[in-house]
Design a protein around this motif. Structure first.
Motif, PDB file in Angstrom:
ATOM      1  N   UNK A 139       0.843  -1.187   0.000  1.00  0.00           N
ATOM      2  CA  UNK A 139       0.000   0.000   0.000  1.00  0.00           C
ATOM      3  C   UNK A 139       0.889   1.252   0.000  1.00  0.00           C
ATOM      4  N   UNK A 140       0.609   2.196  -0.879  1.00  0.00           N
ATOM      5  CA  UNK A 140       1.286   3.480  -0.731  1.00  0.00           C
ATOM      6  C   UNK A 140       0.337   4.611  -1.096  1.00  0.00           C
ATOM      7  N   UNK A 141       0.686   5.821  -0.652  1.00  0.00           N
ATOM      8  CA  UNK A 141      -0.266   6.930  -0.712  1.00  0.00           C
ATOM      9  C   UNK A 141      -0.599   7.332  -2.147  1.00  0.00           C
ATOM     10  N   UNK A 142       0.268   6.979  -3.099  1.00  0.00           N
ATOM     11  CA  UNK A 142       0.027   7.411  -4.469  1.00  0.00           C
ATOM     12  C   UNK A 142      -1.109   6.633  -5.110  1.00  0.00           C
ATOM     13  N   UNK A 143      -1.217   5.340  -4.732  1.00  0.00           N
ATOM     14  CA  UNK A 143      -2.159   4.483  -5.450  1.00  0.00           C
ATOM     15  C   UNK A 143      -3.208   3.846  -4.553  1.00  0.00           C
ATOM     16  N   UNK A 144      -3.259   4.232  -3.278  1.00  0.00           N
ATOM     17  CA  UNK A 144      -4.206   3.520  -2.408  1.00  0.00           C
ATOM     18  C   UNK A 144      -5.652   3.821  -2.769  1.00  0.00           C
ATOM     19  N   UNK A 145      -5.908   4.998  -3.312  1.00  0.00           N
ATOM     20  CA  UNK A 145      -7.222   5.266  -3.888  1.00  0.00           C
ATOM     21  C   UNK A 145      -6.998   5.855  -5.259  1.00  0.00           C
ATOM     22  N   UNK A 146      -7.989   5.717  -6.131  1.00  0.00           N
ATOM     23  CA  UNK A 146      -7.808   6.177  -7.502  1.00  0.00           C
ATOM     24  C   UNK A 146      -8.899   7.162  -7.874  1.00  0.00           C
ATOM     25  N   UNK A 147      -8.701   7.877  -8.925  1.00  0.00           N
ATOM     26  CA  UNK A 147      -9.719   8.773  -9.443  1.00  0.00           C
ATOM     27  C   UNK A 147      -9.413  10.222  -9.115  1.00  0.00           C
ATOM     28  N   UNK A 159      -8.490  15.420  -5.598  1.00  0.00           N
ATOM     29  CA  UNK A 159      -9.018  16.767  -5.407  1.00  0.00           C
ATOM     30  C   UNK A 159      -9.561  16.977  -3.998  1.00  0.00           C
ATOM     31  N   UNK A 160     -10.080  15.923  -3.390  1.00  0.00           N
ATOM     32  CA  UNK A 160     -10.662  16.069  -2.056  1.00  0.00           C
ATOM     33  C   UNK A 160      -9.811  15.389  -0.995  1.00  0.00           C
ATOM     34  N   UNK A 161      -8.568  15.097  -1.320  1.00  0.00           N
ATOM     35  CA  UNK A 161      -7.752  14.352  -0.376  1.00  0.00           C
ATOM     36  C   UNK A 161      -7.429  15.194   0.854  1.00  0.00           C
ATOM     37  N   UNK A 162      -7.300  14.525   1.977  1.00  0.00           N
ATOM     38  CA  UNK A 162      -6.830  15.221   3.170  1.00  0.00           C
ATOM     39  C   UNK A 162      -5.408  14.779   3.501  1.00  0.00           C
ATOM     40  N   UNK A 163      -4.842  13.931   2.642  1.00  0.00           N
ATOM     41  CA  UNK A 163      -3.504  13.407   2.892  1.00  0.00           C
ATOM     42  C   UNK A 163      -2.467  14.498   2.630  1.00  0.00           C
ATOM     43  N   UNK A 164      -1.677  14.810   3.654  1.00  0.00           N
ATOM     44  CA  UNK A 164      -0.686  15.886   3.511  1.00  0.00           C
ATOM     45  C   UNK A 164       0.289  15.600   2.377  1.00  0.00           C
ATOM     46  N   UNK A 211      14.511  18.598  -3.564  1.00  0.00           N
ATOM     47  CA  UNK A 211      13.617  17.793  -4.396  1.00  0.00           C
ATOM     48  C   UNK A 211      14.303  16.483  -4.807  1.00  0.00           C
ATOM     49  N   UNK A 212      15.579  16.592  -5.217  1.00  0.00           N
ATOM     50  CA  UNK A 212      16.317  15.378  -5.576  1.00  0.00           C
ATOM     51  C   UNK A 212      16.493  14.472  -4.349  1.00  0.00           C
ATOM     52  N   UNK A 213      16.757  15.112  -3.200  1.00  0.00           N
ATOM     53  CA  UNK A 213      17.019  14.348  -1.988  1.00  0.00           C
ATOM     54  C   UNK A 213      15.791  13.548  -1.568  1.00  0.00           C
ATOM     55  N   UNK A 214      14.611  14.200  -1.595  1.00  0.00           N
ATOM     56  CA  UNK A 214      13.406  13.523  -1.110  1.00  0.00           C
ATOM     57  C   UNK A 214      12.595  12.881  -2.230  1.00  0.00           C
ATOM     58  N   UNK A 215      13.052  13.048  -3.459  1.00  0.00           N
ATOM     59  CA  UNK A 215      12.338  12.468  -4.600  1.00  0.00           C
ATOM     60  C   UNK A 215      12.094  10.969  -4.448  1.00  0.00           C
ATOM     61  N   UNK A 216      13.128  10.184  -4.069  1.00  0.00           N
ATOM     62  CA  UNK A 216      12.879   8.740  -3.906  1.00  0.00           C
ATOM     63  C   UNK A 216      11.806   8.469  -2.858  1.00  0.00           C
ATOM     64  N   UNK A 217      11.758   9.286  -1.816  1.00  0.00           N
ATOM     65  CA  UNK A 217      10.737   9.088  -0.784  1.00  0.00           C
ATOM     66  C   UNK A 217       9.361   9.472  -1.314  1.00  0.00           C
ATOM     67  N   UNK A 218       9.291  10.558  -2.095  1.00  0.00           N
ATOM     68  CA  UNK A 218       7.994  11.042  -2.557  1.00  0.00           C
ATOM     69  C   UNK A 218       7.400  10.153  -3.634  1.00  0.00           C
ATOM     70  N   UNK A 219       8.263   9.643  -4.520  1.00  0.00           N
ATOM     71  CA  UNK A 219       7.731   8.923  -5.679  1.00  0.00           C
ATOM     72  C   UNK A 219       8.052   7.442  -5.641  1.00  0.00           C
ATOM     73  N   UNK A 220       8.987   7.059  -4.801  1.00  0.00           N
ATOM     74  CA  UNK A 220       9.395   5.664  -4.801  1.00  0.00           C
ATOM     75  C   UNK A 220      10.299   5.304  -5.958  1.00  0.00           C
ATOM     76  N   UNK A 247       7.341   4.898  -1.758  1.00  0.00           N
ATOM     77  CA  UNK A 247       6.723   6.017  -1.043  1.00  0.00           C
ATOM     78  C   UNK A 247       5.985   5.529   0.186  1.00  0.00           C
ATOM     79  N   UNK A 248       5.704   6.440   1.116  1.00  0.00           N
ATOM     80  CA  UNK A 248       5.090   6.027   2.382  1.00  0.00           C
ATOM     81  C   UNK A 248       3.668   5.549   2.163  1.00  0.00           C
ATOM     82  N   UNK A 249       3.173   4.691   3.042  1.00  0.00           N
ATOM     83  CA  UNK A 249       1.755   4.318   2.982  1.00  0.00           C
ATOM     84  C   UNK A 249       0.899   5.494   3.435  1.00  0.00           C
ATOM     85  N   UNK A 250      -0.416   5.350   3.309  1.00  0.00           N
ATOM     86  CA  UNK A 250      -1.328   6.449   3.592  1.00  0.00           C
ATOM     87  C   UNK A 250      -1.111   7.034   4.991  1.00  0.00           C
ATOM     88  N   UNK A 251      -0.966   6.135   5.990  1.00  0.00           N
ATOM     89  CA  UNK A 251      -0.802   6.618   7.360  1.00  0.00           C
ATOM     90  C   UNK A 251       0.658   6.742   7.778  1.00  0.00           C
TER      91      UNK A 251
END
Lengths: 363, 571
Positions: free
Chosen positions: B17-25, B30-35, B415-424, B521-525
């Motif tokens: 599970x990761x925050x990028x793909x755990x929900x779709x659409x 647009x209505x996400x509350x995920x930081x 951005x380069x430093x945290x890119x692997x964390x943000x995008x996997x 990337x990190x999971x949703x929580x």
């Protein structure tokens, strides 16, 4: 862009790598201090960059080398690199204030010249009542400028004198300096003021005392012939900042060329003839009758009390002569603000003998 | 999931599970509350703004290739530089690090699952979008050509309509400012209340110190813009003379109001960049940060002093002499904390293990450029040299070295430093370094000549210039295109990484802060349970595991035998 060159001087070419010519008493202190700061900054810059390079080379990750990740602290070092920069910065501050106070304290004896800034030119008013778009001053005398703006913020900046002060509408600001060499130097507007900001240039001409007096005596006399008198007023009363002399060229207001004797329909739908009466009315009450396309842009102030009746007549004669083509090409060229779309300022006046060699150069 | 709780270094294969793909659409974004998603949306927003601002910058430099008119007339040139400045400052630099990277990082660095007020966070994003649209419409509708400072009375003159464009532009900035108030408020509450057990103030990563200081400025300085809008509108509607000389107002008052916000805003721009560099220097030198407390305190000091120095923008504007001298003294006081930071970053490399990868190259690039930017401030803080240099290209070069060489380079490095964390995804390190080299060369080529232009007397905001300045302008223009190319290479590297990048390990750099303890990337929580808090700059327990191509945290073994510590046993 065309600029007016003074080939006999070439004064404003940079004299050293960093600076324009040293032309005022402020320049020596400024340049010394600038270079002192340069070497201080260079020292710290090299310290940091060399340190950076050495550390990167010495401690780079490579086979057979292992750094020590444990924390290092050194309070003596922290205090050193806090206290030493603080002391240096204190000296810089003090020296800066010393130079600044010098620039703020005008001597008791000054020649006072009033400056009127407007979009987009300068007008200098001399003690004997002469008015000129170029600043003429004697060498080795303290000059004080009393500056006012009729519209927006401007800033009078003379790189060769190393000083500037904003010209603020609703305030009178002052700037003083003492030139130390004869020559012609650039004056720039350094506070953004709209479309032609980058062309709000003029010159300061530093004369010998005798030349200055001669120029002053000459400058105060208006030409006798009405057409020339009208043109003289056009350059000095601020008309040229909004009205061009090229047909159909709109700076702010309508062009003076191609207007006189024509009829037009005003903003209220009445037919108006551009004649002597219309000129007089427009000078005294500019918003009374206007062309529809200029209603929105009209910020023209009334010249009631600023122009005498005979002067208005002279301007009328000038407008009429423009229309009749009675003004020769040479005369036109002597009129600033008219040569090209780019050059509305930066003109040198031909009223000084010393500037006889003036030429218009351009590309 | 209990395995995750016990070992923060769980392999990513265990968690799909990761925050990028755990929900779709569309709506799930647009209505996400995920930081993290909000941070990513901010990232897309600020990068788009940067693209616009950057292209405008190239347009300006291209026009200045010749002294005369090349392809922009005066009016167009003035509109272009106004738009460049306004877009870069208000839409890019101010939200870049705090809103984009900060939103992503602050909760993860705290081991929390989100910020304190997730709905406020989403609201701040939409406020930013709305503000950006309002602001751009205002600029285009009024054809604003006042420069990004909107100085009155030029900006309130009637040729732009009855209210004057300054009201609309300032209102746009205020709406954008409100979005940064929300972000700031959120971070302050999050950092105050949601630090995990064991993370004392002085155990926080320095990025959080910088973010916290920035947030305080955002919350305190931005309301001044609201007051300014109110006064401007009151002047227009009620004809009370405040700024307009025709109503007996004083234009310099506007400058005071404007800079009372916009100078602290300069520190909103640079402080988070400094926070990034503190992380990058330590992680990629694999060395505990030198002088942690000095760096932390200097962030707070900069935030406080930053409120007191706005007057140095008006040294030539006709302020009283005493005021001018006082502002000069205060201005110099702010240089000391910045110098402390630079020396501490430098000392961090000492006896470390310096990994010269892309983020580190950008960090070193920052150190070089920011040093120049900081040192050239000395000329402008000193009153006598400022008389000559104020409003010339010297100032232009100085603030580009600080804002662009500082904040932008730090932002790209981060951005380069945290890119692997943000995008996997990992990126191509070689091309990343090439982009850094191009940025370095291009940047210095663009802005070093401008210092000389300034000291020779070239005023800023000139559409045309005298021929004697041409050579330096041409070098500068050429440099700008190299710089642009460098940044496009960087963009290419990131896009390539998204498409083709290999999967990122949890901890590719061997960093000790908490965000590297969750998956990439990190999971949703973010974390299944609160991670154990350790010293954020203690690299001893980290070991490189070549199968993972990343670093793994090995909990130090602690003795449970009292005989090993007889003195504890006794007491």
């Amino acid at each position: 862009m065309s600029t007016i060159a003074f080939p006999y001087l070439l004064a404003d070419k940079p004299e050293t790598f960093f600076f324009p010519p040293k032309a005022s008493t402020f320049a020596a202190e400024n340049d010394f201090f600038y270079m002192a700061l340069f070497y201080i900054a260079l020292f710290f810059f090299l310290l940091i960059v060399v340190g950076m390079i050495v550390f990167v080379i010495k401690y780079r990750q490579r086979p057979g080398y292992e750094g020590d990740p444990r924390p290092l602290h050194n309070n003596a070092l922290e205090i050193t690199w806090t206290v030493i920069p603080t002391l240096i910065v204190c000296w810089i501050f003090a020296r800066g204030v010393y130079g600044y106070m010098e620039m703020m304290r005008a001597p008791a004896e000054t020649i006072d010249i009033n400056v009127e800034a407007r979009k987009w030119n300068w007008l200098f008013e001399y003690p004997n009542g002469a008015r000129d778009p170029v600043l003429h001053i004697p060498n080795d005398k303290a000059i004080r400028l009393r500056m006012r703006s009729v519209d927006v913020l401007h800033c009078l900046y003379v790189p060769a004198f190393r000083c500037k002060t904003d010209v603020v509408p609703g305030r009178v600001t002052q700037l003083w300096f003492q030139p130390i060499r004869e020559g012609t130097f650039d004056i720039f507007c350094a506070e953004y003021c709209g479309d032609q900001h980058s062309e709000m240039l003029t010159k300061v001409v530093v004369h010998s005392q005798e030349d200055y007096e001669a120029w002053l005596a000459e400058a105060v006399k208006p030409p006798i012939a009405p057409v020339a008198h009208g043109q003289w007023l056009y350059e000095r009363m601020g008309c040229k900042s909004c009205h061009s002399l090229e047909p159909n060229k709109v700076v702010v207001g309508p062009s003076f060329n191609g207007s006189y004797g024509k009829s037009f329909r005003d903003s209220k739908g009445q037919d108006v003839s551009f004649d002597a009466n219309y000129v007089r009315e427009s000078v005294l009450a500019p918003q009374a009758v206007m062309r529809p396309e200029f209603v929105k842009a009209s910020q023209m102030p009334s010249f009631q009390g600023k122009l005498k009746e005979n002067e208005i007549t002279a301007i009328t004669a000038f407008l009429q002569a423009l229309e009749d083509g009675n003004i020769s090409d040479e005369e036109m060229n002597a009129v600033p603000a008219a040569e090209s779309t780019e050059n509305t300022t930066g003109e040198g006046e031909t009223d000084s003998a010393a500037q006889a060699a003036e030429q218009v150069s351009g590309n | 999931m209990s395995a995750v709780a016990e070992s923060p270094t769980h392999s990513h294969s265990q968690v799909t599970e990761n925050y990028l793909f755990n929900t779709k659409g569309f709506l799930s974004w647009a209505l996400t509350l995920d930081h993290k998603r909000i941070g990513l949306m901010y990232l897309v927003g600020v990068m788009s703004s940067f693209l616009v601002g950057g292209l405008l910058a190239l347009l300006i430099r291209a026009e200045l290739f010749t002294p005369g008119e090349l392809f922009l007339n005066n009016k167009q040139f003035n509109q272009v530089f106004t738009l460049h400045g306004a877009v870069m400052v208000f839409l890019f630099i101010i939200p870049s690090v705090p809103a984009a990277l900060g939103n992503f990082l602050v909760p993860v660095m705290l081991g929390a699952k989100d910020v304190a007020f997730p709905r406020l966070n989403l609201c701040s994003f939409y406020l930013w979008v709305g503000g950006a649209i309002f602001f751009l419409c205002a600029l285009f509708y009024t054809g604003l050509d006042t420069g990004w400072t909107f100085y009155t009375p030029y900006s309130s003159s009637s040729e732009f309509g009855t209210m004057g464009p300054v009201v609309w532009a300032t209102m746009g900035v205020f709406i954008l400012g409100f979005s940064s108030i929300f972000t700031g408020l959120n971070f302050i509450v999050t950092i105050n209340t949601m630090r995990p057990p064991g993370m004392a103030w002085f155990k926080m990563p320095l990025f959080l110190w910088a973010t916290y200081s920035t947030s305080i400025i955002q919350v305190l300085a931005t309301p001044v813009l609201g007051i300014t809008v109110l006064l401007l509108a009151a002047e227009r509607v009620l004809k009370i003379g405040i700024f307009d000389p025709h109503l007996n107002g004083d234009p310099v008052t506007y400058q005071h109001f404007f800079w009372f916000y916009s100078h602290p805003a300069v520190y909103i721009m640079i402080l988070p960049g400094m926070g990034i560099i503190s992380e990058l220097m330590s992680v990629h030198s694999h060395k505990s940060i030198f002088g942690y407390r000095f760096i932390a305190y200097s962030s707070v000091a900069i935030a406080i002093f930053g409120f007191l120095v706005w007057g140095h923008h008006m040294f030539t504007a006709g302020m009283a002499e005493v005021t001018t001298v006082v502002f000069s003294a205060l201005t110099f006081s702010v240089s000391i904390p910045s110098a402390i930071k630079v020396f501490n970053w430098l000392a961090t490399m000492y006896k470390g293990t310096v990994y010269l990868n892309t983020p580190m190259c950008y960090a070193l690039n920052f150190l070089f450029l920011f040093t120049i930017g900081g040192l050239t401030g000395l000329w402008l803080g000193a009153l006598s040299t400022d008389r000559a240099l104020h409003d010339t290209y010297f100032v232009v070069a100085h603030f580009h070295y600080v804002m662009m060489g500082g904040t932008l380079v730090a932002f790209v490095g981060g951005l380069f430093h945290w890119w692997p964390k943000m995008t996997g995804k990992m990126f191509n390190d070689l091309w990343g370094k090439i982009s850094c080299l191009l940025v370095f060369i291009g940047f210095n080529m663009t802005f070093l000549p401008q210092f000389v232009l300034g000291s020779r007397g070239m005023p800023r905001r000139y559409a045309r210039y005298l021929e004697e300045f041409q050579v330096l302008h041409q070098i500068s223009t050429a440099g700008a295109f190299v710089l642009g190319a460098g940044l496009f290479v960087a963009l290419g590297v990131l896009i390539h990484s998204l498409m083709r990048g290999r999967r990122a390990p949890n901890n590719p750099w061997g960093a000790a802060t908490l965000e590297w303890q969750c998956t990439s990337p990190p999971p949703f929580y973010n974390f299944a349970s609160a991670p154990s808090v350790t010293d954020p700059y203690d690299y001893l327990p980290l070991k490189y595991i070549s199968e993972e191509e990343g670093w793994v945290y090995i909990s130090p073994t602690k003795s449970t035998d009292p005989q090993a510590h007889p003195e504890i046993a006794k007491s």
